[in-house]
Write an enzyme that holds these catalytic residues in place. Structure first.
Site, PDB file in Angstrom:
ATOM      1  N   ASP A 108       0.844  -1.188   0.000  1.00 58.36           N
ATOM      2  CA  ASP A 108       0.000   0.000   0.000  1.00 58.36           C
ATOM      3  C   ASP A 108       0.890   1.252   0.000  1.00 58.36           C
ATOM      4  OD1 ASP A 108      -1.963   2.068   0.690  1.00 58.36           O
ATOM      5  OD2 ASP A 108      -3.261   0.395   1.227  1.00 58.36           O
ATOM      6  N   SER A 125      -7.112   4.076  -1.470  1.00 55.26           N
ATOM      7  CA  SER A 125      -6.873   2.630  -1.395  1.00 55.26           C
ATOM      8  C   SER A 125      -8.113   1.814  -1.763  1.00 55.26           C
ATOM      9  CB  SER A 125      -6.409   2.231   0.006  1.00 55.26           C
ATOM     10  OG  SER A 125      -5.112   2.712   0.225  1.00 55.26           O
ATOM     11  N   THR A 176      -8.118  -1.748   1.767  1.00 55.75           N
ATOM     12  CA  THR A 176      -7.513  -2.708   0.835  1.00 55.75           C
ATOM     13  C   THR A 176      -8.010  -4.140   1.039  1.00 55.75           C
ATOM     14  OG1 THR A 176      -5.587  -1.267   0.678  1.00 55.75           O
ATOM     15  CG2 THR A 176      -5.333  -3.496  -0.179  1.00 55.75           C
ATOM     16  N   GLU A 192      -1.325  -7.967   1.938  1.00 53.36           N
ATOM     17  CA  GLU A 192      -1.082  -6.518   1.886  1.00 53.36           C
ATOM     18  C   GLU A 192      -0.014  -6.057   2.871  1.00 53.36           C
ATOM     19  OE1 GLU A 192      -3.256  -2.170   2.347  1.00 53.36           O
ATOM     20  OE2 GLU A 192      -3.738  -3.788   3.716  1.00 53.36           O
ATOM     21  N   ASP A 228       2.188   2.707   3.342  1.00 52.87           N
ATOM     22  CA  ASP A 228       1.326   3.877   3.128  1.00 52.87           C
ATOM     23  C   ASP A 228       1.308   4.805   4.343  1.00 52.87           C
ATOM     24  OD1 ASP A 228      -0.872   5.327   1.725  1.00 52.87           O
ATOM     25  OD2 ASP A 228      -2.114   4.500   3.329  1.00 52.87           O
ATOM     26  N   HIS A 262       2.459   8.574   4.633  1.00 51.00           N
ATOM     27  CA  HIS A 262       1.525   9.639   5.048  1.00 51.00           C
ATOM     28  C   HIS A 262       2.147  10.477   6.159  1.00 51.00           C
ATOM     29  CE1 HIS A 262      -2.305   9.131   2.960  1.00 51.00           C
ATOM     30  NE2 HIS A 262      -2.264   7.821   3.137  1.00 51.00           N
ATOM     31  N   ASP A 320      -1.371  -0.006  -4.795  1.00 48.59           N
ATOM     32  CA  ASP A 320      -2.632   0.641  -5.139  1.00 48.59           C
ATOM     33  C   ASP A 320      -2.402   2.087  -5.586  1.00 48.59           C
ATOM     34  OD1 ASP A 320      -1.754   1.217  -2.579  1.00 48.59           O
ATOM     35  OD2 ASP A 320      -3.704   0.942  -1.609  1.00 48.59           O
ATOM     36  N   HIS A 321      -1.301   2.698  -5.077  1.00 42.75           N
ATOM     37  CA  HIS A 321      -0.958   4.089  -5.419  1.00 42.75           C
ATOM     38  C   HIS A 321       0.356   4.406  -4.741  1.00 42.75           C
ATOM     39  CE1 HIS A 321      -2.000   4.949  -1.295  1.00 42.75           C
ATOM     40  NE2 HIS A 321      -3.142   4.306  -1.482  1.00 42.75           N
TER      41      HIS A 321
HETATM   42 ZN   LIG Z   1      -3.141   6.016   2.113  1.00 39.94          ZN
END
Ligand SMILES: [Zn+2]
Length: 361
Positions: A35, A76, A129, A252, A257, A261, A299-300
């Site tokens: 993620d 997500s 997710t 995952e 992620d 962040h 996912d990104h």
């Molecule tokens: Zn995120």
């Protein structure tokens, strides 16, 4: 037999066997999602770890992560739904198309074909997710409904956290409807484990359905997590490998992620290295079971992370971020095993999701 007819027969045999190699679908599919894992996150993990299991993959691609319509930057939920169902959808939606209708997930397709299915995460299993592979709701915030659908879903292995979403307030959980979904899951044949010791005791050999939730909501950072993501992946593979018709597993690396962040470069590298430990377990399984397709992607990207300096000798990175949110940068895809050659190139995330579903046979 004349020389000519022998040659003809040989040509026929060679043609038949190579045609078979191309068309034989994978028996097992392991889809691993880092993620927030962009190329800089991968590079940071490689620098601090020294090498990555990811370097053993030979089929690579890039994913366009834009969500449905003109939503340039995905979340997500839409990203995972695209990978899980092949449908480009709106941000926030779980297992649904932009028309708010449920879409069949890769796990549901596997299940319909008699395969075993599982989900492993290091966040609450009700989070965007993992939820996108198990539930169908219009908003990722509907975690109580997601828990309800997960309890009724047909997955065989669920390993992550978030038991609070499955228990009523009276029993220390977060549900206001009085439902005890862990009890419900026991009735449906699940072994429920809430500690690492209980997971170890459960073994993995003889068990067919297991749900492990190792925190009330989310588990901690990589350096504090027990069992580790690699442990959970190993357990899931041991359990799912007992199926007669193969399996579909999603794993995952949830907290790459979160570290990005937080604009925490060191923690991003730690989470990336931890995710790669789980990739190593999957690669080891695929090497012993060559009919296994392993895909690792994201996912990104998160944070607009960039590596400004570092030291290979000291295994250190100096990273910078330009945002606390996601970005629209393309993310890497790594694949090995039967079907891997179909996943290369630059593609929208939903197209890869559709290709993966098509590979479930
Ligand atoms: Zn995120």
């Amino acid at each position: 037999m004349t020389l000519r007819s022998t040659t003809f027969l040989l040509v026929l045999l060679v043609t038949a066997s190579s045609a078979q190699e191309v068309s034989a679908p994978p028996r097992n599919i392991i889809l691993m999602i880092g993620d927030g894992m962009g190329v800089s996150q991968v590079t940071a993990g490689r620098t601090t770890k020294g090498h990555l299991a990811l370097e053993r993959f030979r089929h690579l691609g890039l994913l366009l992560t834009h969500a449905y319509g003109d939503e340039y930057v995905t979340d997500s939920a839409a990203g995972a739904t695209a990978l899980a169902t092949g449908a480009a959808t709106r941000n926030g939606m779980i297992g649904m198309g932009p028309d708010s209708l449920p879409r069949t997930t890769i796990l549901e397709r596997g299940r319909a074909l008699g395969k075993k299915t599982g989900v492993v995460s290091v966040c609450s299993i009700t989070h965007a997710t993992p939820a996108s592979f198990l539930a169908h709701v219009p908003s990722r915030a509907m975690e109580r409904e997601i828990a309800f659908q997960i309890a009724e879903a047909d997955a065989d292995v669920l390993l992550g956290s978030g038991w609070g979403w499955f228990l009523p307030k009276e029993k220390g959980g977060r549900r206001t409807d009085g439902l005890d979904l862990l009890e419900r899951m026991k009735e449906r044949g699940f072994r429920i484990v809430l500690t690492e010791a209980a997971l170890r005791e459960a073994g993995g050999g003889g068990i067919s359905k297991i749900a492990g939730f190792f925190a009330e909501n989310h588990v901690g950072r990589a350096q504090d997590r027990r069992p580790s993501l690699a442990d959970l992946t190993e357990f899931a593979l041991r359990t799912l490998a007992q199926g007669e018709r193969g399996f579909v597993l999603m794993v995952e690396g949830s907290q790459i992620d979160w570290a990005s962040h937080d604009n925490n470069s060191d923690q991003t590298a730690i989470e990336m290295a931890d995710f790669d430990d789980a990739v190593s377990v999957a690669v080891g399984f695929a090497e012993k079971n060559p009919a296994t397709l392993v895909i690792v992607t994201a996912d990104h990207e998160t944070g607009g992370y960039a590596l400004l300096d570092g030291s290979l000798r000291e295994k250190a990175v100096q990273g910078g971020f330009i945002t606390k949110h996601h970005t629209a940068a393309m993310v890497p895809l790594f694949a090995m095993g039967p079907g891997a050659e179909k996943l290369t190139g630059i593609r929208p995330q939903s197209e890869v999701g559709a290709l993966l579903i098509d590979l479930v046979r």
